[in-house]
Scaffold this active site. Structure first.
Site, short mmCIF file in Angstrom:
data_model
loop_
_atom_site.label_atom_id
_atom_site.label_comp_id
_atom_site.label_asym_id
_atom_site.label_seq_id
_atom_site.Cartn_x
_atom_site.Cartn_y
_atom_site.Cartn_z
N TYR A 89 -11.40 3.61 -10.06
CA TYR A 89 -11.01 4.33 -8.84
C TYR A 89 -10.95 5.84 -9.02
CZ TYR A 89 -8.83 -0.29 -7.96
OH TYR A 89 -8.57 -1.62 -7.82
N CYS A 97 -17.77 1.31 -25.66
CA CYS A 97 -19.13 1.82 -25.52
C CYS A 97 -19.55 1.93 -24.06
CB CYS A 97 -20.09 0.89 -26.26
SG CYS A 97 -19.48 0.51 -27.90
N GLU A 153 5.08 -6.13 1.62
CA GLU A 153 4.46 -6.61 0.38
C GLU A 153 4.17 -5.47 -0.58
OE1 GLU A 153 1.86 -10.08 2.71
OE2 GLU A 153 0.88 -8.25 2.04
N PRO A 154 5.19 -4.74 -0.99
CA PRO A 154 4.94 -3.60 -1.88
C PRO A 154 4.55 -4.07 -3.29
CG PRO A 154 7.29 -3.95 -1.62
CD PRO A 154 6.62 -4.93 -0.70
N GLY A 155 3.53 -3.47 -3.85
CA GLY A 155 3.16 -3.75 -5.24
C GLY A 155 3.36 -2.48 -6.04
N GLY A 194 0.79 -1.22 0.00
CA GLY A 194 0.00 0.00 0.00
C GLY A 194 0.82 1.28 0.00
N ARG A 237 -8.11 1.75 -14.23
CA ARG A 237 -8.00 2.51 -12.98
C ARG A 237 -8.78 3.83 -12.97
NH1 ARG A 237 -3.89 4.28 -10.99
NH2 ARG A 237 -4.23 3.73 -8.82
#
Ligand SMILES: *Cc1c(COP(=O)(O)O)cnc(C)c1O
Length: 425
Positions: A316, A355, A273-275, A239, A312
Site C-alpha cells: 500500500y 529478493c 467494526e474497527p480493526g 476503516g 504494508r
C-alpha cells in the site's frame, strides 16, 4: 495514542524495556501492548455509549487468540471474514451473539459453520449470496439474521486497494438494488433480513465520509420501514483512522461526535467494526540491523525483518515510523512524523533481506545513526502486520509477544525450519 515510549533514550513497551524482549525472544518480533488495545476499545465503547452499540473488533487486522481473548473479556464482539476467523474467535471465547460475518465469497462449508455457531448477523454482499444463505439455512433448519451490505458510493480518499465503498468495487450492492433485494427477500422465515451494513474501506482520515454514508443510508432505512420491513440495526463497518503519524486522525470521540447525533432516536442498534483504529498502534515490529551499505548516492540500512513479516509498505505504500530502540537523549523522537529531521539524523532507506525491490520499510528517511546489531522499532505495526505475514523466501514467521504492565509473554512462537516443511511431509 499508545504505550510505546522512550525513557532515558530507551524504548519501552508499557513498563518493559524493548531491548530485554529482543534479547530473550530474538528478532524480528512483534511486540503488542495490552493496555493500548484496552485503551482504544474503551474509548470507542465510551464514545458511542449513548446508543445501543456493539463493537465488533475486526479479527483480520490482528487476530492472535490471546488478544481476542482479552478483547472478548472486555466486552468486544468480533467482525470475521472467514471460517478460520470464526474458529479462532470461538476458540478465544468470543460470544457468537456478538459476531458479524462479512466477505464476498463465503463458501457453503463456512456458511454452515457460522449457522451452527449462531453468529449474530451474516453481512450479505449480493443477492446470489443471500439466496444461497437462505437455501443453506433451510437445509440445516436454522434461523439467522442478515445485514445487507449497501455501497453508498463514497470514497475514503485512501489507497485504491483499501477503498471499498465506491460503486466500482466488488463489495455490497448499490442503494437501488438494495430496495429490490428487500422486496424479494425481506420476509424470509429462515433468514431475517433486518439490518444494513456499510463498510467504506480502510485508513480514513476524516469523519465526513461516515456522516455522508449515514445521511445516505437513513432515507433508505425510512423507505424500507415504510414498506413494512423491519430494520433493527445499522452496521457502520470499520476503516477509522489510526495514528501512523502523531495526532493525524480523528479520535473515537471525534467520529462519535459526528455520527451519534445523526442516529439518536432512530431506533437502530449500532454495530462498529474497527480493526486498525484499535490494533495498529498496539504493536511495534522490532528488527535488528544486519548491515549498512552505501550504493551510489543512497545509504541503506539492511534489517532482519522483511516484506514477508510486514507487507504494508510494499502493498500500500504505507508509512511506518521507524526509530532506533536505543538513542542518545537528544535524539529521542519529538513526534512520529513522515519527515522528522533532527540534528544528527542521516537520510537512509530501510530495507529487508528478501529478493524483491519492493522489500522496503522506508525510503529516504532521516534516522539517527544505525550500526550493525542496532535494534530498530517499526511503529504502528499492529494492524495487517502479522496477519498478512507469510513464509516467502522460506522465512519462518516471527514470534509475537504480549506486554502487560511489567510482564511479557510469548503468545506465538517463532516458526522453526521444521515448521516450514511440516505440512510437506
Ligand atoms: C477489514 C474490514 C474491517 C476493518 O477495517 P479497519 O480499517 O481495520 O478498521 C471492518 N469491516 C469489514 C467488513 C472489513 O472487511
Amino acid at each position: 495514542m499508545d504505550y510505546f515510549n522512550y525513557k532515558n533514550g530507551k524504548l519501552f513497551a508499557e513498563d518493559v524495556d524493548v531491548e530485554t524482549i529482543a534479547a530473550e525472544v530474538g528478532t524480528p518480533v512483534y511486540i503488542y501492548s495490552r493496555a493500548t488495545f484496552m485503551d482504544h476499545l474503551q474509548k470507542i465503547q465510551k464514545a458511542y455509549s449513548q446508543l445501543d452499540t456493539t463493537i465488533c473488533y475486526s479479527v483480520k487486522a490482528c487476530g492472535n487468540i490471546n488478544i481476542l481473548k482479552f478483547m472478548a473479556e472486555a466486552g468486544s464482539g468480533f467482525d470475521i471474514v472467514s471460517g478460520g476467523e470464526l474458529y479462532r474467535t470461538l476458540q478465544a471465547g468470543g460470544d457468537p451473539s456478538k459476531i458479524v460475518y462479512a466477505g464476498v465469497g463465503k463458501t457453503d462449508a463456512e456458511i454452515i459453520e457460522a449457522l451452527n455457531a449462531d453468529v449474530a448477523y451474516f453481512n450479505i454482499e449480493s443477492k446470489a449470496e443471500l439466496e444461497n444463505l437462505i437455501r443453506l439455512a433451510k437445509q440445516t433448519n436454522k434461523k439467522t439474521k442478515a445485514a445487507l451490505r449497501v455501497n453508498p458510493d463514497i470514497a475514503l480518499g485512501t489507497h485504491v486497494h483499501i477503498t471499498t465503498g465506491v460503486k466500482e468495487t466488488k463489495f455490497g450492492v448499490d442503494i437501488e438494488q438494495a430496495q429490490k433485494v428487500f422486496a424479494d427477500y425481506g420476509d424470509n422465515p429462515n433468514v431475517s433480513l433486518c439490518a444494513i451494513h456499510v463498510h467504506l474501506g480502510s485508513g480514513g482520515k476524516t469523519i465526513d465520509p461516515y456522516c455522508q454514508a449515514v445521511e445516505k443510508i437513513l432515507p433508505l432505512i425510512d423507505k424500507l420501514r415504510s414498506q413494512g420491513h423491519t430494520i433493527e440495526c445499522l452496521d457502520l463497518g470499520g476503516g477509522y483512522g489510526a495514528d501512523y503519524e502523531s495526532n493525524t486522525v480523528p479520535s473515537a470521540a471525534d467520529y462519535a461526535a459526528g455520527i451519534v447525533p445523526l442516529l439518536k432516536g432512530k431506533e437502530l442498534k449500532l454495530i462498529l467494526e474497527p480493526g486498525k483504529s484499535i490494533s495498529a498502534n498496539a504493536a511495534i515490529l522490532v528488527t535488528t540491523t544486519l548491515f549498512t551499505k552505501k550504493s551510489g548516492s543512497k545509504n541503506f540500512v539492511i534489517v532482519d525483518a522483511g516484506m514477508n513479516d510486514l507487507i504494508r509498505p510494499a502493498l500500500y505504500d504505507a508509512f511506518h515510523f521507524i526509530w532506533p530502540v536505543k538513542v542518545d537523549e537528544n535524539l529521542v523522537p519529538t513526534q512520529r512524523a513522515k519527515d522528522l529531521k533532527m540534528d544528527g539524523t542521516k537520510v537512509v532507506d530501510v530495507v529487508g533481506p528478501i529478493c524483491e525491490s519492493a522489500d522496503f520499510f522506508a525510503k529516504d528517511r532521516s534516522l539517527p545513526p544505525t550500526e550493525r546489531g542496532a535494534l530498530l522499532s517499526i511503529f504502528t505495526a499492529g494492524a495487517y502486520g502479522f496477519t498478512m505475514s507469510s513464509n516467502y523466501n522460506s522465512r519462518g514467521r516471527t514470534a509475537e509477544v504480549l506486554v502487560d504492565g511489567k510482564n511479557f509473554k510469548v503468545i506465538r512462537k517463532r516458526e522453526t525450519y521444521e515448521d516450514l516443511i511440516a505440512l510437506e511431509k
